[in-house]
Design a protein around this motif. Structure first.
Motif, PDB file in Angstrom:
ATOM      1  N   MET A 517      45.740  37.363  41.048  1.00 42.64           N
ATOM      2  CA  MET A 517      45.404  38.759  40.773  1.00 42.64           C
ATOM      3  C   MET A 517      45.121  38.879  39.290  1.00 42.64           C
ATOM      4  O   MET A 517      45.927  38.455  38.456  1.00 42.64           O
ATOM      5  CB  MET A 517      46.525  39.691  41.195  1.00 42.64           C
ATOM      6  N   LEU A 518      43.979  39.447  38.954  1.00 39.44           N
ATOM      7  CA  LEU A 518      43.522  39.484  37.579  1.00 39.44           C
ATOM      8  C   LEU A 518      43.413  40.930  37.090  1.00 39.44           C
ATOM      9  O   LEU A 518      42.829  41.779  37.751  1.00 39.44           O
ATOM     10  CB  LEU A 518      42.151  38.801  37.469  1.00 39.44           C
ATOM     11  N   GLY A 519      43.996  41.196  35.922  1.00 39.62           N
ATOM     12  CA  GLY A 519      43.839  42.495  35.287  1.00 39.62           C
ATOM     13  C   GLY A 519      45.054  43.387  35.382  1.00 39.62           C
ATOM     14  O   GLY A 519      45.247  44.278  34.551  1.00 39.62           O
ATOM     15  N   PHE A 520      45.882  43.213  36.399  1.00 43.12           N
ATOM     16  CA  PHE A 520      47.087  44.027  36.578  1.00 43.12           C
ATOM     17  C   PHE A 520      48.031  43.296  37.524  1.00 43.12           C
ATOM     18  O   PHE A 520      47.641  42.328  38.190  1.00 43.12           O
ATOM     19  CB  PHE A 520      46.757  45.422  37.118  1.00 43.12           C
ATOM     20  N   LYS A 521      49.266  43.780  37.576  1.00 42.26           N
ATOM     21  CA  LYS A 521      50.294  43.141  38.395  1.00 42.26           C
ATOM     22  C   LYS A 521      50.746  44.101  39.480  1.00 42.26           C
ATOM     23  O   LYS A 521      51.247  45.183  39.192  1.00 42.26           O
ATOM     24  CB  LYS A 521      51.489  42.724  37.529  1.00 42.26           C
ATOM     25  N   LYS A 522      50.573  43.701  40.731  1.00 42.01           N
ATOM     26  CA  LYS A 522      51.004  44.483  41.883  1.00 42.01           C
ATOM     27  C   LYS A 522      51.898  43.604  42.756  1.00 42.01           C
ATOM     28  O   LYS A 522      51.418  42.885  43.645  1.00 42.01           O
ATOM     29  CB  LYS A 522      49.803  44.992  42.677  1.00 42.01           C
ATOM     30  N   PRO A 523      53.214  43.648  42.515  1.00 39.79           N
ATOM     31  CA  PRO A 523      54.132  42.770  43.255  1.00 39.79           C
ATOM     32  C   PRO A 523      54.116  42.973  44.772  1.00 39.79           C
ATOM     33  O   PRO A 523      54.544  42.086  45.510  1.00 39.79           O
ATOM     34  CB  PRO A 523      55.505  43.141  42.669  1.00 39.79           C
ATOM     35  N   ALA A 551      45.368  19.708  38.197  1.00 40.80           N
ATOM     36  CA  ALA A 551      45.590  18.514  39.014  1.00 40.80           C
ATOM     37  C   ALA A 551      46.499  18.794  40.206  1.00 40.80           C
ATOM     38  O   ALA A 551      46.430  18.081  41.221  1.00 40.80           O
ATOM     39  CB  ALA A 551      46.191  17.404  38.146  1.00 40.80           C
ATOM     40  N   ASP A 552      47.348  19.835  40.118  1.00 42.59           N
ATOM     41  CA  ASP A 552      48.288  20.137  41.197  1.00 42.59           C
ATOM     42  C   ASP A 552      47.691  21.041  42.266  1.00 42.59           C
ATOM     43  O   ASP A 552      48.265  21.192  43.346  1.00 42.59           O
ATOM     44  CB  ASP A 552      49.531  20.817  40.623  1.00 42.59           C
ATOM     45  N   ILE A 553      46.552  21.647  41.986  1.00 35.95           N
ATOM     46  CA  ILE A 553      45.931  22.559  42.944  1.00 35.95           C
ATOM     47  C   ILE A 553      45.124  21.753  43.951  1.00 35.95           C
ATOM     48  O   ILE A 553      44.153  21.075  43.592  1.00 35.95           O
ATOM     49  CB  ILE A 553      45.035  23.582  42.208  1.00 35.95           C
ATOM     50  N   LYS A 554      45.521  21.840  45.213  1.00 39.72           N
ATOM     51  CA  LYS A 554      44.938  21.000  46.252  1.00 39.72           C
ATOM     52  C   LYS A 554      43.698  21.601  46.899  1.00 39.72           C
ATOM     53  O   LYS A 554      43.084  20.979  47.753  1.00 39.72           O
ATOM     54  CB  LYS A 554      45.990  20.715  47.317  1.00 39.72           C
ATOM     55  N   SER A 555      43.360  22.806  46.529  1.00 40.70           N
ATOM     56  CA  SER A 555      42.199  23.472  47.110  1.00 40.70           C
ATOM     57  C   SER A 555      41.048  23.514  46.106  1.00 40.70           C
ATOM     58  O   SER A 555      41.269  23.560  44.894  1.00 40.70           O
ATOM     59  CB  SER A 555      42.566  24.900  47.535  1.00 40.70           C
ATOM     60  N   ASP A 556      39.823  23.496  46.619  1.00 35.89           N
ATOM     61  CA  ASP A 556      38.647  23.581  45.753  1.00 35.89           C
ATOM     62  C   ASP A 556      38.293  25.030  45.405  1.00 35.89           C
ATOM     63  O   ASP A 556      37.389  25.258  44.595  1.00 35.89           O
ATOM     64  CB  ASP A 556      37.443  22.927  46.439  1.00 35.89           C
ATOM     65  N   THR A 557      38.991  25.983  46.027  1.00 41.59           N
ATOM     66  CA  THR A 557      38.664  27.388  45.810  1.00 41.59           C
ATOM     67  C   THR A 557      39.920  28.203  45.518  1.00 41.59           C
ATOM     68  O   THR A 557      41.038  27.792  45.801  1.00 41.59           O
ATOM     69  CB  THR A 557      37.959  27.977  47.041  1.00 41.59           C
ATOM     70  N   PHE A 558      39.700  29.394  44.962  1.00 35.94           N
ATOM     71  CA  PHE A 558      40.748  30.378  44.726  1.00 35.94           C
ATOM     72  C   PHE A 558      40.396  31.657  45.465  1.00 35.94           C
ATOM     73  O   PHE A 558      39.215  31.973  45.652  1.00 35.94           O
ATOM     74  CB  PHE A 558      40.854  30.726  43.230  1.00 35.94           C
ATOM     75  N   LEU A 559      41.447  32.413  45.834  1.00 34.47           N
ATOM     76  CA  LEU A 559      41.263  33.796  46.244  1.00 34.47           C
ATOM     77  C   LEU A 559      41.630  34.669  45.054  1.00 34.47           C
ATOM     78  O   LEU A 559      42.732  34.554  44.506  1.00 34.47           O
ATOM     79  CB  LEU A 559      42.136  34.146  47.448  1.00 34.47           C
ATOM     80  N   LEU A 560      40.713  35.517  44.643  1.00 31.33           N
ATOM     81  CA  LEU A 560      40.912  36.346  43.462  1.00 31.33           C
ATOM     82  C   LEU A 560      40.858  37.814  43.862  1.00 31.33           C
ATOM     83  O   LEU A 560      39.915  38.263  44.529  1.00 31.33           O
ATOM     84  CB  LEU A 560      39.825  36.054  42.425  1.00 31.33           C
ATOM     85  N   ILE A 561      41.885  38.585  43.432  1.00 27.16           N
ATOM     86  CA  ILE A 561      41.925  40.029  43.677  1.00 27.16           C
ATOM     87  C   ILE A 561      41.814  40.728  42.333  1.00 27.16           C
ATOM     88  O   ILE A 561      42.602  40.467  41.415  1.00 27.16           O
ATOM     89  CB  ILE A 561      43.237  40.458  44.368  1.00 27.16           C
ATOM     90  N   SER A 562      40.833  41.604  42.223  1.00 27.52           N
ATOM     91  CA  SER A 562      40.676  42.339  40.974  1.00 27.52           C
ATOM     92  C   SER A 562      39.690  43.485  41.188  1.00 27.52           C
ATOM     93  O   SER A 562      39.093  43.625  42.254  1.00 27.52           O
ATOM     94  CB  SER A 562      40.171  41.414  39.862  1.00 27.52           C
ATOM     95  N   ARG A 563      39.545  44.279  40.152  1.00 29.41           N
ATOM     96  CA  ARG A 563      38.521  45.321  40.160  1.00 29.41           C
ATOM     97  C   ARG A 563      37.209  44.718  39.668  1.00 29.41           C
ATOM     98  O   ARG A 563      37.194  43.685  38.981  1.00 29.41           O
ATOM     99  CB  ARG A 563      38.933  46.484  39.262  1.00 29.41           C
ATOM    100  N   ALA A 564      36.109  45.379  39.991  1.00 26.20           N
ATOM    101  CA  ALA A 564      34.791  44.874  39.592  1.00 26.20           C
ATOM    102  C   ALA A 564      34.706  44.706  38.079  1.00 26.20           C
ATOM    103  O   ALA A 564      34.102  43.745  37.567  1.00 26.20           O
ATOM    104  CB  ALA A 564      33.703  45.828  40.089  1.00 26.20           C
ATOM    105  N   LYS A 565      35.351  45.631  37.350  1.00 25.94           N
ATOM    106  CA  LYS A 565      35.321  45.583  35.892  1.00 25.94           C
ATOM    107  C   LYS A 565      35.940  44.294  35.359  1.00 25.94           C
ATOM    108  O   LYS A 565      35.377  43.630  34.472  1.00 25.94           O
ATOM    109  CB  LYS A 565      36.053  46.795  35.339  1.00 25.94           C
ATOM    110  N   GLU A 566      37.106  43.913  35.885  1.00 24.00           N
ATOM    111  CA  GLU A 566      37.786  42.703  35.419  1.00 24.00           C
ATOM    112  C   GLU A 566      37.029  41.444  35.855  1.00 24.00           C
ATOM    113  O   GLU A 566      36.994  40.446  35.129  1.00 24.00           O
ATOM    114  CB  GLU A 566      39.229  42.655  35.928  1.00 24.00           C
ATOM    115  N   ILE A 567      36.463  41.483  37.050  1.00 16.56           N
ATOM    116  CA  ILE A 567      35.696  40.320  37.522  1.00 16.56           C
ATOM    117  C   ILE A 567      34.525  40.057  36.580  1.00 16.56           C
ATOM    118  O   ILE A 567      34.222  38.902  36.230  1.00 16.56           O
ATOM    119  CB  ILE A 567      35.194  40.555  38.953  1.00 16.56           C
TER     120      ILE A 567
END
Length: 602
Positions: A517-523, A551-567
């Motif tokens: 999650m980018l730009g803010f924290k929503k627990p 090196a520890d991330i086993k996936s080639d992709t991320f899921l990213l949650i954010s607003r259009a502005k932060e993206i």
């Protein structure tokens, strides 16, 4: 009103009817204030999900000693709230009801023991009828429940209401034991050096208070009782009666084992975080930016204990607390008022001195304030209202006028709220949506009707006594038609999009695919996905994370949650650089190739 008064007096022949009416009223108040739609809205960011997820982690890992949130230890609070939520999960499943029920039960328990205390010991007017005594208890108990401070925290899954419940009930137990001993009701137990059962209840409850929120659970009750007993000249006598050695053993057996176990499991890190940062530093320094001026709690009590707060100055004055010798001559069961005074003042001053300030800190003084205001009204019910010649009658009129002014100001505030309300990044059109919801109009109508009813009662002095009923019924209406619907409004517009994003994540997530999650924290995202989420506010911290753990991330992709502005501005991604998976409210869920993400951020 005269006809109502005649009916009320005629019921004196049937006192059981008073009990039924009182019970029905308190059941309605307790249900509306604490249980109605308790689990119908989602968890509120940011604090509530931290508690809920830490409790869920305990049930998943089986580690009931060390709390964790998002794979990191959480030493902010002791474990009692987590344990109770965890038990709720086992019984009702992982849901909002289980999260908030401990807080609601704590508030209800305060109503129950508060009513018992006021009904049995509170009425100092010996000539009062049974109906007047019962009315005093009903008013005091209703005031404990019908205020914003109590309702908000009783419907929130955090430790504040649990602390208030344990501490408040402990103080009620102490005073019942104190007054019973004064009446000679426990002579048999005194023969064997055993304290009253109510004192034993006090020891158990302060131990639970320490397990609910730490040292403050014993420091505040101890300070209140010490000041009270010193004032009334009963310190030595009560210290003997309470059997402090036995009490200390009970307290230590209940409260200390967890502190030992969590220290053995985590060592100095726990001591520095819990006792250092979240207890000592909160009193001596600003923690998490929660600073405020010394008069902060004057406005908090005035607003969150409204409308009853306007009666507090006169309620405190009528005690004549400066007449110490007079109070020392009174029998113990007449000390409830001065006990409530020390209860209120000690908590208020303690947290006013504290450097870190939060509105919830003074929640434990609400029962004391309710008792003081109820005693003020009880005095006037008992002796009847004369013409306002004496100071107290003049003061009472001033308090009623302040009550009227406050209701008018609240009505105006609701009318103007859409114009002056601040911005919320999660609800860009908050003022427009609020206007369309009709909530501000309803709020203005409710408080406007309360103001009109108070003005009607002011026409004749014998109608003043109905003003307390106007406020009570009006606050029930405010809670039912404004406060609870507002929680639904905020949930739909602020929290529901996050829950919908969480469901999308569960549906589309690939194996080992991290969530960011980018730009803010929503627990709440951690709780509803039941997975770890990495939170970043700035480009630099995100870049450092990718560099360190690539090196520890086993996936080639991320899921990213954010607003259009932060993206666009923080991640510096263009639409062709990612896959749009969902958009809910202001939140976008996208999938980004790790290589693209790494290169763009680097």
């Amino acid at each position: 009103m005269d006809s109502i008064k005649l009916v009320w007096r005629s019921l004196e022949k049937y006192p059981q009817i008073y009990g039924i009416v009182a019970l029905v009223w308190l059941l309605i108040v307790g249900f509306i204030a604490f249980l109605w739609h308790l689990g119908a809205t989602g968890l509120v960011d940011e604090t509530e999900p931290l508690f809920a997820e830490a409790a869920r982690q305990m049930t998943v890992t089986g580690n009931w000693i060390t709390p964790y949130f998002n794979e990191v230890t959480r030493f902010d609070k002791p474990p009692l709230i987590y344990w109770l939520m965890g038990i709720g999960y086992q019984i009702m499943g992982v849901n909002e009801w289980a999260v908030r029920l401990p807080s609601a039960i704590s508030a209800i328990s305060l109503m129950v023991l508060g009513f018992y205390t006021l009904r049995r010991l509170g009425n100092i007017n010996q000539s009062s009828t049974r109906s007047q005594s019962l009315l005093f208890a009903v008013i005091g108990t209703s005031l404990m429940a019908l205020n914003l401070q109590t309702i908000l925290w009783a419907r929130t899954g955090v430790s504040d209401m649990l602390l208030s419940g344990c501490m408040g009930n402990a103080l009620f137990c102490f005073f019942i034991g104190y007054s019973n001993l004064g009446n000679g009701e426990t002579r048999d137990r005194k023969k064997f050096g055993l304290p009253s059962l109510w004192y034993l209840g006090f020891y158990i409850l302060i131990a639970l208070a320490v397990l609910a929120k730490g040292p403050v659970g014993i420091v505040l009750p101890g300070l209140i009782i010490f000041c009270f007993l010193l004032y009334v000249g009963q310190f030595k006598a009560v210290a003997r009666e309470m059997n402090l050695i036995l009490g200390a053993i009970i307290f230590l057996v209940i409260s200390v084992p967890w502190y030992i176990l969590v220290f053995l499991e985590n060592g100095q890190v726990y001591l520095d975080a819990f006792f250092g940062k979240h207890n000592f530093r909160r009193f001596t320094d600003v923690v998490n930016g929660h600073d405020a001026p010394w008069y902060f709690y004057i406005f908090i009590v005035l607003g969150l204990f409204a409308p009853w707060s306007v009666y507090l100055p006169l309620a405190i004055h009528r005690l004549a607390w400066w007449r110490r010798s007079w109070w020392q001559r009174q029998p113990r069961h007449n000390h409830l008022g001065i006990f409530a005074f020390f209860w209120f003042v000690c908590i208020f001053l303690f947290f006013s001195i504290s450097v870190t300030k939060l509105p919830s800190y003074v929640l434990p003084l609400i029962p004391a304030g309710s008792i003081l205001v109820a005693m003020l009204w009880d005095e006037y019910f008992a002796r009847g209202l004369a013409k306002p010649k004496k100071f107290q009658d003049q003061g009472f009129l001033i308090s009623i006028l302040a009550n009227l002014l406050l209701a008018i100001l609240f009505a105006i505030a609701f009318i103007l709220l859409p114009t002056f309300i601040g911005k919320d990044p999660a609800i860009p059109e908050l003022n427009l949506l609020l206007t369309k919801s009709g909530l501000t109009t309803k709020g203005a109508i409710v408080w406007g009707l309360i103001a009109i009813a108070i003005m009607s009662c002011l026409i004749r002095i014998r109608y003043w006594r109905w003003i307390i009923a106007v406020n009570l019924v009006g606050f029930v209406a405010f809670t039912s038609f404004v406060l609870l619907p507002t929680s639904f409004f905020l949930d739909v517009n602020r929290q529901l999009p996050l829950r919908e994003i969480a469901q999308e994540i569960i549906t589309v997530q690939r194996a080992h695919e991290p969530i960011i999650m980018l730009g803010f924290k929503k627990p709440s995202l951690v709780f509803y996905t039941q997975q770890p989420v990495q939170f970043f506010r700035r480009k630099k911290s995100l870049s450092e994370y990718i560099t360190e753990f690539d090196a520890d991330i086993k996936s080639d992709t991320f899921l990213l949650i954010s607003r259009a502005k932060e993206i666009r501005k923080v991640a510096k991604l263009q639409p062709q650089d990612y896959q749009q998976l969902a958009k809910k409210g202001v939140y976008n869920l996208i999938r980004v190739l790790k290589a693209q993400f790494y290169l763009d951020i680097k």
